[in-house]
Enzyme design. Structure first.
Site, PDB file in Angstrom:
ATOM      1  N   ARG A 220     -54.680  19.915  60.970  1.00  0.00           N
ATOM      2  CA  ARG A 220     -53.526  19.002  61.045  1.00  0.00           C
ATOM      3  C   ARG A 220     -53.480  18.103  59.814  1.00  0.00           C
ATOM      4  O   ARG A 220     -52.414  17.825  59.275  1.00  0.00           O
ATOM      5  CB  ARG A 220     -53.628  18.111  62.296  1.00  0.00           C
ATOM      6  CG  ARG A 220     -53.294  18.810  63.573  1.00  0.00           C
ATOM      7  CD  ARG A 220     -53.148  17.821  64.731  1.00  0.00           C
ATOM      8  NE  ARG A 220     -52.993  18.550  65.979  1.00  0.00           N
ATOM      9  CZ  ARG A 220     -51.844  19.044  66.421  1.00  0.00           C
ATOM     10  NH1 ARG A 220     -50.733  18.876  65.731  1.00  0.00           N
ATOM     11  NH2 ARG A 220     -51.779  19.710  67.542  1.00  0.00           N
TER      12      ARG A 220
ATOM     13  N   MET B  12     -41.556  18.170  66.142  1.00  0.00           N
ATOM     14  CA  MET B  12     -42.477  18.366  67.262  1.00  0.00           C
ATOM     15  C   MET B  12     -43.904  18.625  66.772  1.00  0.00           C
ATOM     16  O   MET B  12     -44.491  19.678  67.035  1.00  0.00           O
ATOM     17  CB  MET B  12     -41.975  19.519  68.135  1.00  0.00           C
ATOM     18  CG  MET B  12     -40.543  19.337  68.621  1.00  0.00           C
ATOM     19  SD  MET B  12     -40.263  17.773  69.470  1.00  0.00           S
ATOM     20  CE  MET B  12     -40.725  18.255  71.117  1.00  0.00           C
TER      21      MET B  12
ATOM     22  N   HIS C 265     -37.261   9.408  70.835  1.00  0.00           N
ATOM     23  CA  HIS C 265     -37.975  10.053  71.946  1.00  0.00           C
ATOM     24  C   HIS C 265     -37.079  10.047  73.185  1.00  0.00           C
ATOM     25  O   HIS C 265     -36.455   9.028  73.491  1.00  0.00           O
ATOM     26  CB  HIS C 265     -39.284   9.304  72.231  1.00  0.00           C
ATOM     27  CG  HIS C 265     -40.064   9.928  73.343  1.00  0.00           C
ATOM     28  ND1 HIS C 265     -40.826  11.063  73.158  1.00  0.00           N
ATOM     29  CD2 HIS C 265     -40.178   9.593  74.639  1.00  0.00           C
ATOM     30  CE1 HIS C 265     -41.378  11.397  74.317  1.00  0.00           C
ATOM     31  NE2 HIS C 265     -40.996  10.522  75.237  1.00  0.00           N
TER      32      HIS C 265
ATOM     33  N   GLN D 215     -26.765   9.567  74.170  1.00  0.00           N
ATOM     34  CA  GLN D 215     -27.215   8.205  73.868  1.00  0.00           C
ATOM     35  C   GLN D 215     -28.071   8.174  72.601  1.00  0.00           C
ATOM     36  O   GLN D 215     -27.988   7.227  71.811  1.00  0.00           O
ATOM     37  CB  GLN D 215     -28.006   7.626  75.055  1.00  0.00           C
ATOM     38  CG  GLN D 215     -27.172   7.430  76.296  1.00  0.00           C
ATOM     39  CD  GLN D 215     -25.968   6.536  76.041  1.00  0.00           C
ATOM     40  OE1 GLN D 215     -26.095   5.473  75.442  1.00  0.00           O
ATOM     41  NE2 GLN D 215     -24.808   6.968  76.462  1.00  0.00           N
TER      42      GLN D 215
END
Ligand code: GAR
Length: 204
Positions: free
Chosen positions: A63, A88, A107, A171
């Site tokens: 990572r 993601m 989120h 939203q």
């Protein structure tokens, strides 16, 4: 005031991109990147004439190595702000520290409730009546950084995760451009876990 340079990262459809393109952000989107070459949102970026880039996470053993490569690629575009919109990936300190206080994420829940994945399914399974979305600064804690803006939607009896996802996304389309605009106007002040929205500066 110099206009801010905004970079956006996506992994999929780029569902918030049209709203970001339409909005007056008070800054310029200088690049849109992805960890996936086939991310549909990259086509939206190309159609809008915005430079794109891909850094495939599959090309890296760790990572940290991926994050370092993504940081390098982002820095080529000299962003003042990096926006994660459906990006993601779990980020390591290599990434988060490189853009401290200038990295935001959208989120699909009312944080701190429902961090992580599969939020709409969890909301429905647990009988929650109000769902929503959050734009927040990113720190080392998963979906845990200081909150900039939130919006709520009612969960109706017959909502499916897909229906809820669409209502929440509508939203997100509002609050993500709003939060980016606040950042570009230098109106966000981070105090620990809290974000203060500063009033509009009086003209000089
Ligand atoms: C948005 O609903 C965003 O809140 C969510 O992904 C969707 C956008 O992806 N992000 C997360 O879940 C981050 N943990 P898309 O552009 O591929 O539709």
């Amino acid at each position: 005031m110099t206009r801010k340079r905004i970079a956006i990262l996506i992994s999929g459809r780029g569902s918030n991109l049209p709203a970001l393109f339409r909005a007056d952000l008070g800054g310029d989107i200088v690049a849109i990147g992805s960890n996936k070459a086939d991310a549909k949102g990259l086509d939206l970026a190309r159609d809008a004439g915005i430079p794109t880039f891909v850094v495939s996470h599959k090309a890296f053993a760790t990572r940290e190595a991926f994050d370092a490569a993504m940081v390098d690629e982002l820095n080529r575009h000299r962003p003042d702000l990096v926006v994660l919109s459906g990006f993601m990936r779990i980020l390591t300190p290599v990434f988060v520290d490189a853009f401290a206080d200038r990295l935001v994420n959208v989120h699909p829940s009312l944080l701190p409730s429902y961090p992580g994945l599969d939020t709409h399914r969890k909301v429905i399974d647990e009988g929650v009546k109000i769902a929503g979305c959050t734009v927040h600064f990113v720190n080392g804690e998963l979906d845990g950084g200081p909150i900039i803006a939130q919006a709520a939607v009612n969960v109706e009896e017959d909502d499916t995760p897909q229906m809820l996802q669409q209502k929440v996304l509508a939203q997100e389309n509002q609050i993500l451009p709003y939060a980016v605009r606040l950042f570009c106007d230098n109106r966000l002040q981070i105090n620990g876990k809290r974000v203060r929205v500063l009033p509009v500066a009086a003209p000089a």
